[in-house]
Design a protein around this motif. Structure first.
Motif, short mmCIF file in Angstrom:
data_model
loop_
_atom_site.label_atom_id
_atom_site.label_comp_id
_atom_site.label_asym_id
_atom_site.label_seq_id
_atom_site.Cartn_x
_atom_site.Cartn_y
_atom_site.Cartn_z
N THR B 44 0.96 1.48 6.07
CA THR B 44 1.67 1.15 4.83
C THR B 44 2.31 2.41 4.24
O THR B 44 3.47 2.37 3.81
N MET B 47 5.32 3.38 6.41
CA MET B 47 6.44 2.44 6.23
C MET B 47 7.14 2.63 4.89
O MET B 47 8.35 2.49 4.78
N GLY B 275 8.89 -3.32 0.71
CA GLY B 275 7.70 -4.15 0.54
C GLY B 275 6.43 -3.33 0.64
O GLY B 275 5.48 -3.52 -0.12
N ALA B 276 6.41 -2.38 1.60
CA ALA B 276 5.23 -1.52 1.77
C ALA B 276 5.03 -0.65 0.53
O ALA B 276 3.89 -0.47 0.06
N SER B 279 3.60 -2.71 -2.10
CA SER B 279 2.19 -2.98 -1.81
C SER B 279 1.31 -1.83 -2.29
O SER B 279 0.23 -2.04 -2.82
#
Lengths: 287, 304
Positions: B44, B47, B275-276, B279
């Motif tokens: 994560t 990314m 998105g990562a 997150s």
């Protein structure tokens, strides 16, 4: 004397009436939705399109709603089978992996034992929702995207912190003397684990299996992200297609039957094995 | 006994062998945790430093995703909505679960049946519950409209999912229905751990029911309440199913929770790098809450 007794009796009766009245009302609120949707799903086609007043079939039982549901995706049997395969294999695999790990953590000494145990438990701190994006990429690289195997492996991993914790505690509770006696009788390692210890930790195994089954049967987001092929959809993902509707119209009869199909196994498993479920809940909450 | 008499050398060898065996037993669990958990967590970070499309090569952009996040008004809208939902739903759950815990506290006739009935919605999935209540509250052939019309509080033709407030209300009722039993059981364990003598002593000292609740019961339940509060808060921050299924993001996209927004960015727009990064922001928020959790639980221990 008599008046005071009767007054006390009346007060006790009022309290009991209040208790049962509230209890019944609460039970009604929590149970009625189940009863209404299940009974409504057995109404005839035309009747099933009307509001559920009264919420039971008035023109005889019918499976029309289930036939409608069957016309979505690859048919209800296929999707129920997918869900069952995922839930049952998650339960089996979780039991095997956490049984071995629980035994290892309870009975052996090795380097970094505590650190590794904490690592497994610590995965609880990080919700899987926040690692879904990389998980999607990693599964694709492993060739496990859009596969029930990949989904199962992810579910097993999600169950591990709770399950390993449960199983280690179960083994810790088994007296060492039983093992020594079995060792003297010549039972070693896996044979000792399966023949002698397995029956003793069976309650723990049942608890682990129930939670793995229910959680994987019910899981939605990971399945939504990781499955892309229609024929692989589990029940909750099939239901998003039903919910989205066809040609702008939602067939609510299929929603009624679909919800019933998804709920019944959970209620059945819980009511049958309530004792083990509650044990797990307490262990998980106190943790 | 015989082990103690054996010379030191075989004993050391035995310990070496058992060390190796222990690792074999935990190997499958470790492998799964590493591949499907540790690796994704580390990945994560990697990314989040890239522009990462679904197809084609990822491009390193340093902190670009984080800079973008700071000026992403939709992300902040999602954060705001999630916070709003978390506060409302937690209050609602406790408002119902606390009285229920008192109701089923003592061993009385049918208490087991009441407990089971109230707990039953906990075991079905959130997705199933969401679908069930979506059908329940739909205006065409649902149950709520005729029922509420019969009670005289709603018009038969009112679409509950048409406005933010009414749709939000339906979702809250669904979640309370689904979760209150769980919170009730957790609170119940706390209640039952309180020695009955304490309540008796307070009663003899002349404390009425309300005073006993505020000065005896509540302080002693601090730890249990902290626990169930944290479970409820973390669960609500990660909410997704109900908004996706029941309102598909709600009227005017006003019901996009944080997880829903990450889902949209990652798997609808396929901005996987962004998105990562989102997150990780979510993760940071949850770690903060975990720290508060540990602090709350410790405070509970200081004053038992």
């Amino acid at each position: 004397m008599t008046t005071s007794t009767s007054r006390r009796g009346r007060r006790a009766r009022t309290a009991a009436g209040l208790y049962h009245g509230t209890g019944l009302l609460a039970s009604l609120f929590f149970l009625a939705p189940f009863a209404i949707v299940t009974l409504s799903s057995f109404r005839h086609g035309t009747e099933a399109r009307l509001p559920p007043i009264p919420p039971w079939p008035t023109t005889g039982f019918s499976l029309d709603s289930y036939r409608t549901l069957d016309s979505f995706g690859s048919g209800i049997w296929q999707h129920t089978l997918n869900s069952t395969i995922v839930a049952v294999s998650t339960a089996l695999l979780t039991v095997v992996v956490s049984l071995l790990a629980g035994y290892g953590f309870s009975r052996y000494r090795f380097m970094f034992k505590n650190a590794l145990f904490v690592l497994i438990i610590a995965t609880l701190m990080i919700p899987f929702q926040s690692i879904l994006t990389p998980l999607f990429i990693i599964l694709a690289r492993l060739g496990l995207n859009n596969s029930l195997v990949g989904l199962t492996l992810v579910y097993v991993t999600l169950q591990l912190p709770f399950s390993v914790f449960m199983m280690r505690n179960a083994f810790d509770a088994v007296p060492k003397e039983i093992e020594e006696a079995a060792r003297i009788d010549g039972a070693r390692d896996l044979k000792l684990l399966v023949r002698v210890l397995l029956p003793l930790v069976l309650p723990g195994i049942v608890t682990v299996a129930i939670f793995a089954f229910l959680n994987s049967w019910n899981e939605f987001l990971a399945a939504l992200v990781l499955l892309s092929d229609n024929s692989k959809f589990t029940l909750p993902i099939l239901m998003t297609a039903v919910r989205a509707g066809r040609l702008g119209a939602i067939d609510w009869t299929a929603v009624q039957s679909g919800v019933t199909v998804m709920m019944i196994p959970c209620l059945f498993v819980f009511l049958l094995l309530q004792r083990y479920y509650m044990r797990g809940l307490m262990a998980g909450a106190v943790k | 006994m015989s082990l103690a008499e054996t010379p030191a050398v075989p004993r050391r060898r035995l310990r070496g062998r058992s060390q190796w065996k222990g690792l074999v037993y935990i190997a499958p669990a470790m492998a799964l945790v590493i591949v499907f958990f540790l690796l994704p967590v580390l990945f994560t970070f990697w990314m989040s430093l890239h522009k990462w499309p679904l197809l084609g090569e990822p491009k390193f952009i340093g902190l670009g995703n984080y800079v973008r996040m700071l000026s992403d008004s939709r992300f902040f809208a999602a954060l705001g909505f999630t916070a709003y939902y978390t506060v409302i739903i937690t209050i609602a759950i406790f408002a119902l679960a606390f009285p229920l815990a008192f109701l089923v506290e003592r061993q009385r006739r049918f208490v087991g049946a009441y407990r089971t009935a109230i707990f039953l919605p906990v075991v079905v999935g959130l997705a199933s519950a969401s679908l069930l209540w979506t059908w329940f509250a739909n205006v065409d052939n649902g149950f709520l409209n005729p029922f509420l019309a019969w009670l005289g509080v709603l018009d038969l033709k009112t679409n509950l999912f048409a406005t933010f407030d009414s749709a939000f209300f339906v979702i809250c009722v669904m979640v309370v229905w689904k979760v209150a039993g769980f919170t009730m059981i957790i609170l119940l364990t706390g209640l039952q751990a309180i020695p009955t003598e304490l309540g008796e002593a307070a009663r003899i000292d002349g404390a009425n029911r309300w005073k006993r609740f505020v000065f005896v019961t509540l302080p002693l339940m601090r730890k249990t309440m902290a626990l169930s509060l944290i479970l409820s808060v973390t669960g609500s921050i990660l909410a997704f199913d109900q908004f996706y299924i029941m309102t598909a993001g709600g009227p005017q996209n006003r019901m996009i929770s944080v997880v829903y927004y990450i889902f949209n960015q990652s798997f609808v727009s396929f901005n996987l790098g962004y998105g990562a990064a989102l997150s990780l922001a979510l993760l940071a928020i949850l770690v903060l809450i975990s720290i508060v959790q540990l602090w709350l639980l410790r405070v509970g221990e200081d004053q038992p």
